[in-house]
Design a protein around this motif. Structure first.
Motif, PDB file in Angstrom:
ATOM      1  N   THR A   1      -1.693   8.396   6.332  1.00 24.50           N
ATOM      2  CA  THR A   1       0.178   7.680   6.992  1.00 24.50           C
ATOM      3  C   THR A   1       0.792   7.861   5.993  1.00 24.50           C
ATOM      4  O   THR A   1       0.018   7.482   4.796  1.00 24.50           O
ATOM      5  N   PRO A   2       2.210   8.260   5.067  1.00 22.70           N
ATOM      6  CA  PRO A   2       3.161   8.110   4.654  1.00 22.70           C
ATOM      7  C   PRO A   2       3.158   6.369   4.087  1.00 22.70           C
ATOM      8  O   PRO A   2       2.683   6.645   2.430  1.00 22.70           O
ATOM      9  N   ALA A   3       2.837   5.884   4.697  1.00 17.80           N
ATOM     10  CA  ALA A   3       2.825   4.175   4.451  1.00 17.80           C
ATOM     11  C   ALA A   3       1.907   3.732   3.723  1.00 17.80           C
ATOM     12  O   ALA A   3       1.953   2.896   3.130  1.00 17.80           O
ATOM     13  N   TYR A   4       0.265   4.092   4.300  1.00 15.37           N
ATOM     14  CA  TYR A   4      -0.975   4.070   3.649  1.00 15.37           C
ATOM     15  C   TYR A   4      -0.764   4.607   2.608  1.00 15.37           C
ATOM     16  O   TYR A   4      -0.704   3.501   1.035  1.00 15.37           O
ATOM     17  N   LEU A   5      -0.581   5.534   1.602  1.00 16.22           N
ATOM     18  CA  LEU A   5      -0.774   6.563   0.622  1.00 16.22           C
ATOM     19  C   LEU A   5       0.282   5.081  -0.188  1.00 16.22           C
ATOM     20  O   LEU A   5       0.527   5.661  -1.053  1.00 16.22           O
ATOM     21  N   GLY A   6       1.778   5.584   0.233  1.00 20.28           N
ATOM     22  CA  GLY A   6       2.814   4.486  -0.880  1.00 20.28           C
ATOM     23  C   GLY A   6       2.286   3.240  -1.022  1.00 20.28           C
ATOM     24  O   GLY A   6       2.043   2.935  -2.155  1.00 20.28           O
ATOM     25  N   GLN A   7       1.203   2.706  -0.309  1.00 24.95           N
ATOM     26  CA  GLN A   7       0.809   1.104  -0.325  1.00 24.95           C
ATOM     27  C   GLN A   7      -0.273   1.834  -1.554  1.00 24.95           C
ATOM     28  O   GLN A   7      -0.889   0.317  -2.304  1.00 24.95           O
ATOM     29  N   VAL A   8      -1.438   2.542  -1.650  1.00 31.35           N
ATOM     30  CA  VAL A   8      -1.953   2.879  -2.214  1.00 31.35           C
ATOM     31  C   VAL A   8      -1.984   3.118  -3.725  1.00 31.35           C
ATOM     32  O   VAL A   8      -2.820   2.552  -4.787  1.00 31.35           O
ATOM     33  N   GLU A   9      -0.594   3.733  -3.760  1.00 33.66           N
ATOM     34  CA  GLU A   9       0.067   4.309  -5.469  1.00 33.66           C
ATOM     35  C   GLU A   9       0.404   3.242  -5.849  1.00 33.66           C
ATOM     36  O   GLU A   9       0.659   2.776  -6.889  1.00 33.66           O
ATOM     37  N   ARG A  10       0.670   2.445  -5.062  1.00 38.82           N
ATOM     38  CA  ARG A  10       1.783   0.809  -5.512  1.00 38.82           C
ATOM     39  C   ARG A  10       0.777   0.157  -5.970  1.00 38.82           C
ATOM     40  O   ARG A  10       0.736  -1.347  -6.704  1.00 38.82           O
ATOM     41  N   GLY A  11      -0.751  -0.036  -5.338  1.00 40.35           N
ATOM     42  CA  GLY A  11      -1.556  -0.784  -5.478  1.00 40.35           C
ATOM     43  C   GLY A  11      -1.999  -2.159  -4.499  1.00 40.35           C
ATOM     44  O   GLY A  11      -2.574  -3.268  -4.784  1.00 40.35           O
ATOM     45  N   THR A  12      -1.171  -2.507  -3.691  1.00 38.68           N
ATOM     46  CA  THR A  12      -1.354  -3.108  -2.476  1.00 38.68           C
ATOM     47  C   THR A  12      -1.973  -2.635  -1.458  1.00 38.68           C
ATOM     48  O   THR A  12      -2.426  -3.850  -0.740  1.00 38.68           O
ATOM     49  N   LYS A  13      -2.885  -1.626  -1.169  1.00 36.94           N
ATOM     50  CA  LYS A  13      -3.570  -1.571  -0.689  1.00 36.94           C
ATOM     51  C   LYS A  13      -4.982  -0.387  -1.489  1.00 36.94           C
ATOM     52  O   LYS A  13      -4.738  -0.513  -2.325  1.00 36.94           O
ATOM     53  N   ASN A  14      -6.363  -0.786  -0.944  1.00 34.68           N
ATOM     54  CA  ASN A  14      -7.678  -0.506  -1.616  1.00 34.68           C
ATOM     55  C   ASN A  14      -7.915   0.482  -0.370  1.00 34.68           C
ATOM     56  O   ASN A  14      -7.295   1.168   0.470  1.00 34.68           O
ATOM     57  N   VAL A  15      -8.537   1.679  -1.330  1.00 30.30           N
ATOM     58  CA  VAL A  15      -8.515   2.911  -0.748  1.00 30.30           C
ATOM     59  C   VAL A  15      -9.853   2.931  -0.758  1.00 30.30           C
ATOM     60  O   VAL A  15     -11.058   3.312  -1.891  1.00 30.30           O
ATOM     61  N   THR A  16     -10.887   3.916   0.158  1.00 30.66           N
ATOM     62  CA  THR A  16     -12.130   4.270   0.321  1.00 30.66           C
ATOM     63  C   THR A  16     -12.289   5.124  -0.275  1.00 30.66           C
ATOM     64  O   THR A  16     -11.625   6.167  -0.681  1.00 30.66           O
ATOM     65  N   VAL A  17     -14.324   5.424  -0.995  1.00 37.53           N
ATOM     66  CA  VAL A  17     -14.093   6.587  -1.358  1.00 37.53           C
ATOM     67  C   VAL A  17     -13.314   7.975  -0.253  1.00 37.53           C
ATOM     68  O   VAL A  17     -13.594   8.832  -0.923  1.00 37.53           O
ATOM     69  N   ARG A  18     -14.059   7.913   1.178  1.00 42.68           N
ATOM     70  CA  ARG A  18     -14.177   8.718   2.031  1.00 42.68           C
ATOM     71  C   ARG A  18     -13.002   9.483   2.051  1.00 42.68           C
ATOM     72  O   ARG A  18     -12.302  10.580   1.983  1.00 42.68           O
ATOM     73  N   THR A  19     -11.525   7.878   1.758  1.00 40.83           N
ATOM     74  CA  THR A  19      -9.859   8.328   1.797  1.00 40.83           C
ATOM     75  C   THR A  19      -9.756   8.920   1.084  1.00 40.83           C
ATOM     76  O   THR A  19      -9.003  10.466   0.476  1.00 40.83           O
ATOM     77  N   LEU A  20     -10.106   8.449  -0.359  1.00 41.81           N
ATOM     78  CA  LEU A  20      -9.469   9.283  -2.021  1.00 41.81           C
ATOM     79  C   LEU A  20     -10.060  11.128  -1.768  1.00 41.81           C
ATOM     80  O   LEU A  20      -9.756  11.376  -2.177  1.00 41.81           O
ATOM     81  N   GLU A  21     -11.407  11.075  -1.332  1.00 32.41           N
ATOM     82  CA  GLU A  21     -11.663  11.944  -1.155  1.00 32.41           C
ATOM     83  C   GLU A  21     -10.916  13.200  -0.546  1.00 32.41           C
ATOM     84  O   GLU A  21     -10.883  14.306  -0.735  1.00 32.41           O
ATOM     85  N   LYS A  22     -10.589  12.681   0.582  1.00 34.22           N
ATOM     86  CA  LYS A  22      -9.532  13.413   1.861  1.00 34.22           C
ATOM     87  C   LYS A  22      -7.988  13.729   0.354  1.00 34.22           C
ATOM     88  O   LYS A  22      -7.865  14.504   0.617  1.00 34.22           O
ATOM     89  N   ILE A  23      -7.941  13.000   0.146  1.00 38.61           N
ATOM     90  CA  ILE A  23      -6.668  12.267  -0.597  1.00 38.61           C
ATOM     91  C   ILE A  23      -7.018  14.009  -1.854  1.00 38.61           C
ATOM     92  O   ILE A  23      -5.942  14.246  -1.777  1.00 38.61           O
ATOM     93  N   CYS A  24      -7.975  13.638  -2.565  1.00 39.19           N
ATOM     94  CA  CYS A  24      -8.201  14.768  -3.615  1.00 39.19           C
ATOM     95  C   CYS A  24      -8.458  15.823  -3.245  1.00 39.19           C
ATOM     96  O   CYS A  24      -7.798  17.261  -3.779  1.00 39.19           O
TER      97      CYS A  24
END
Length: 117
Positions: free
Chosen positions: A37-60
């Motif tokens: 979700t865009p909301a989750y991505l925004g939270q990760v970018e702002r540092g308010t949510k952590n990201v799992t390696v699996r999700t980071l792989e999808k983003i990469c």
């Protein structure tokens, strides 16, 4: 292998934002391609949510970079791609190997034709 020493300070959200913006992508576009979700991505970018390696792989994958390249900021800072180059990479993201090879042949042909003139 990625080795981080104890003095190494790496901001995952900041790096995601940097890569996304260098490719002229909105949070919505990247989130859609990465199937988050865009909301989750925004939270990760702002540092308010952590990201799992699996999700980071999808983003990469959506950004067309490996995890190693994601964490290798020295390489990326020295070899930054301009906005047009980033857009070209983005267009190639979901293409098959044979499609990419065909496109490369066309690009080489275009450059060789310019040299003929």
């Amino acid at each position: 292998m990625i080795i981080l020493n104890t003095n190494y300070n790496f901001d995952v959200g900041e790096r995601l934002k940097e890569l996304r913006q260098s490719r002229a992508m909105s949070q919505e576009q990247l989130a859609h391609i990465a199937n988050i979700t865009p909301a989750y991505l925004g939270q990760v970018e702002r540092g308010t949510k952590n990201v799992t390696v699996r999700t980071l792989e999808k983003i990469c994958s959506a950004l067309n970079v490996s995890l190693a390249e994601f964490f290798d900021t020295a390489k990326n800072n020295n070899e930054s791609i301009d906005e047009v180059g980033s857009q070209i990479l983005h267009q190639l993201h979901n293409k098959s190997k044979s499609e990419k090879q065909a496109i490369l042949k066309m690009v080489k042909l275009i450059f060789s034709m310019r040299e003929i003139k």
